[in-house]
Enzyme design. Structure first.
Site, PDB file in Angstrom:
ATOM      1  N   ASN A  57       1.030   5.482 -15.459  1.00  0.00           N
ATOM      2  CA  ASN A  57      -0.328   5.011 -15.751  1.00  0.00           C
ATOM      3  C   ASN A  57      -0.308   3.484 -15.648  1.00  0.00           C
ATOM      4  O   ASN A  57       0.124   2.795 -16.569  1.00  0.00           O
ATOM      5  CB  ASN A  57      -0.724   5.468 -17.161  1.00  0.00           C
ATOM      6  N   ARG A  78     -16.384  -0.634 -28.280  1.00  0.00           N
ATOM      7  CA  ARG A  78     -17.510  -0.475 -27.341  1.00  0.00           C
ATOM      8  C   ARG A  78     -18.737   0.038 -28.078  1.00  0.00           C
ATOM      9  O   ARG A  78     -18.618   0.856 -29.001  1.00  0.00           O
ATOM     10  CB  ARG A  78     -17.135   0.529 -26.242  1.00  0.00           C
ATOM     11  N   ARG A  88      -8.295   3.807 -38.977  1.00  0.00           N
ATOM     12  CA  ARG A  88      -7.471   3.855 -40.193  1.00  0.00           C
ATOM     13  C   ARG A  88      -7.814   2.737 -41.156  1.00  0.00           C
ATOM     14  O   ARG A  88      -7.874   2.940 -42.369  1.00  0.00           O
ATOM     15  CB  ARG A  88      -5.979   3.764 -39.831  1.00  0.00           C
ATOM     16  N   GLY A 102      -6.785  10.357 -30.955  1.00  0.00           N
ATOM     17  CA  GLY A 102      -6.372   9.736 -32.228  1.00  0.00           C
ATOM     18  C   GLY A 102      -7.235  10.105 -33.420  1.00  0.00           C
ATOM     19  O   GLY A 102      -6.726  10.580 -34.451  1.00  0.00           O
ATOM     20  N   ASN A 157      -6.577  13.307 -36.074  1.00  0.00           N
ATOM     21  CA  ASN A 157      -6.033  12.803 -37.348  1.00  0.00           C
ATOM     22  C   ASN A 157      -7.030  12.390 -38.420  1.00  0.00           C
ATOM     23  O   ASN A 157      -6.649  12.243 -39.576  1.00  0.00           O
ATOM     24  CB  ASN A 157      -5.148  11.579 -37.079  1.00  0.00           C
TER      25      ASN A 157
HETATM   26  P1  ADP Z   1      -6.813   5.520 -27.099  1.00  0.00           P
HETATM   27  O1  ADP Z   1      -8.250   5.859 -26.834  1.00  0.00           O
HETATM   28  O2  ADP Z   1      -6.489   4.060 -26.942  1.00  0.00           O
HETATM   29  O3  ADP Z   1      -5.817   6.435 -26.432  1.00  0.00           O
HETATM   30  P2  ADP Z   1      -6.137   6.900 -29.556  1.00  0.00           P
HETATM   31  O4  ADP Z   1      -6.500   8.237 -29.010  1.00  0.00           O
HETATM   32  O5  ADP Z   1      -4.729   6.649 -29.913  1.00  0.00           O
HETATM   33  O6  ADP Z   1      -6.658   5.719 -28.661  1.00  0.00           O
HETATM   34  O7  ADP Z   1      -7.048   6.673 -30.848  1.00  0.00           O
HETATM   35  C1  ADP Z   1      -6.992   5.540 -31.646  1.00  0.00           C
HETATM   36  C2  ADP Z   1      -7.776   5.857 -32.928  1.00  0.00           C
HETATM   37  O8  ADP Z   1      -7.147   6.962 -33.571  1.00  0.00           O
HETATM   38  C3  ADP Z   1      -7.793   4.714 -33.933  1.00  0.00           C
HETATM   39  O9  ADP Z   1      -9.120   4.506 -34.425  1.00  0.00           O
HETATM   40  C4  ADP Z   1      -6.908   5.221 -35.046  1.00  0.00           C
HETATM   41  O10 ADP Z   1      -7.401   4.816 -36.299  1.00  0.00           O
HETATM   42  C5  ADP Z   1      -6.984   6.712 -34.929  1.00  0.00           C
HETATM   43  N1  ADP Z   1      -5.724   7.295 -35.434  1.00  0.00           N
HETATM   44  C6  ADP Z   1      -4.541   7.344 -34.790  1.00  0.00           C
HETATM   45  N2  ADP Z   1      -3.584   7.901 -35.584  1.00  0.00           N
HETATM   46  C7  ADP Z   1      -4.183   8.194 -36.751  1.00  0.00           C
HETATM   47  C8  ADP Z   1      -3.750   8.781 -37.987  1.00  0.00           C
HETATM   48  N3  ADP Z   1      -2.497   9.159 -38.167  1.00  0.00           N
HETATM   49  N4  ADP Z   1      -4.666   8.935 -38.976  1.00  0.00           N
HETATM   50  C9  ADP Z   1      -5.946   8.556 -38.809  1.00  0.00           C
HETATM   51  N5  ADP Z   1      -6.406   7.988 -37.674  1.00  0.00           N
HETATM   52  C10 ADP Z   1      -5.556   7.809 -36.664  1.00  0.00           C
END
Ligand code: ADP
Length: 405
Positions: A7, A240, A284, A335, A339
């Protein structure tokens, strides 16, 4: 057979080496600050880790670094790059040209490059990644490209067209493309496997991360999605703005004296969770402020930022249920989707009118899991699932399928 998934971004290059016998990740890593100081972080499945600052003026230098890491005696997982059967690349914008993954040839590279107008930051970097791969592995090493937009190419015109003069579509290809397609495809595929059929299924997939999008998938095909011409549209995101009245754009430009580039930067980098909360783009951090309660000075706006996202997701679920005349399953992924129990819980709260009933206890327990988990009650008419996404695996599977053709 081993497949390397790449990527390539404008200043970074992420990779995973996947053993397709068992679909296990053998090693993964990240080359950062390409064109600048340069650094690599490389981890193997058996826990070895390699971190180093290495100058990487170009993507080819970055690619050479990952080759060295993968084949190193100390941190490597293969003896030579000859053990890799093919390379699969993630490509953000495939426009209306690519509705599926394809093998790379000169014409494909040219098409991806020409589509850079629609995704300036991404597509040019992807082409640099492909060229770096050719330089390092030779032009006979098979390469496959997998597009973020491809899965959304099944949308009907009434979903992908904007209500602007038709010439704008003809002249500039302005239309909804949709993004995160590889993720929506993966999780909706897992969901149709669970439902035991594809035809007749109605699924809403909620990819909620830093960037977020929601798709309506009917009979295994996307009929509508929230992201648009660019990944800026749809629900509120980390930085965004998502959907706003278009007049807000010209109004802010006028008041703040922003150029188009500055306005674009503002909408992509300064809005969403970050803009509303005033302190963080990360869910978070916002949840921590909310959990502290009103005594925390960040509470009000953190809660507002999160409530806006919850409202946005609810609205789209409602409109997609209307578009599909029903829904069998709602899937949360990425994310936040995987989670953030609070956001999931609130999105699904007070949705009994649609037959959605969440098992609150199960929802609270389901976080940081690598498994598929059903979080709706037995009585719920709609299944609600948390399905961890795996875009790299989709890329590797497509790559393998195409080289075996
Ligand atoms: P991207 O779109 O950059 O791939 P991610 O899918 O990793 O991003 O998502 C990032 C979001 O996920 C952040 O807002 C973060 O707070 C949330 N997140 C990631 N891990 C956790 C967790 N263990 N608990 C709560 N929120 C999480």
């Amino acid at each position: 057979m081993k497949i390397l998934v790449v990527n390539a971004g404008s200043s970074s290059l992420k990779y995973q080496l996947i053993d397709m016998e068992n679909e296990n990740v053998l090693a993964k890593g990240l080359c950062e600050r390409i064109g600048d100081t340069g650094a690599i972080t490389h981890k193997t499945a058996d826990g070895r880790k390699y971190e180093a600052d290495i100058p990487m003026p170009t993507h080819t230098d970055a690619f050479n670094c990952l080759v060295e890491a993968l084949t190193s005696e100390e941190y490597g997982v293969i003896k030579s790059m000859k053990e890799i059967s093919a390379v699969g690349h993630r490509i953000v914008q495939g426009g209306a040209i690519f509705d599926r993954s394809v093998l790379v040839d000169e014409k494909v590279i040219e098409d991806i490059y020409n589509l850079a107008e629609l995704a300036p930051l991404h597509n040019k970097a992807h082409v640099q990644g492909i060229r770096a791969c050719i330089e390092c592995l030779g032009k006979d090493a098979p390469q496959v490209v997998v597009f973020d937009t491809a899965f959304h190419q099944t949308m009907p015109a009434k979903s992908f067209m904007y209500a602007i003069p038709y010439e704008m579509y003809e002249k500039y290809k302005i239309r909804r493309y949709g993004f995160h397609g590889t993720s929506h495809r993966y999780v909706s595929g897992v969901m149709t496997d669970i439902l035991g059929k594809v035809e007749g299924t109605k699924i809403i997939t909620c990819h909620l991360g830093n960037g977020s999008s929601i798709s309506a998938v009917k009979d295994g095909k996307v009929i509508d999605t929230t992201m648009g011409f660019t990944p800026l549209a749809g629900v509120e995101m980390g930085t965004r703005c998502g959907d706003i009245d278009p007049a807000v754009v010209t109004y802010i430009m006028d008041k703040e004296g922003f150029t188009p580039d500055e306005m674009s930067n503002f909408m992509n980098k300064k809005c969403g969770f970050l803009g509303v909360s005033g302190f963080s783009s990360d869910g978070r951090d916002l949840e921590e402020a909310i959990a502290n309660g009103p005594s925390d000075p960040r509470y009000e706006r953190a809660k507002l930022a999160v409530d806006i996202l919850i409202q946005d997701v609810k609205k789209y679920i409602g409109s997609f249920v209307a578009e599909m005349n029903g829904v069998d399953a709602i899937v949360f992924t990425a994310g936040i989707g995987e989670n953030n129990t609070h956001i999931r819980g609130e999105v699904c709260a007070e949705m009994e009118c649609f037959g959605i009933e969440l098992d609150k206890e199960l929802n609270e327990k389901t976080l940081c899991q690598s498994d598929v988990v059903k979080i709706s009650t037995e009585n719920s008419k709609v299944d609600v699932y948390v399905i961890p996404t795996n875009e790299e695996l989709v890329i590797a599977r497509d790559t393998l399928a195409l080289i075996n053709q």
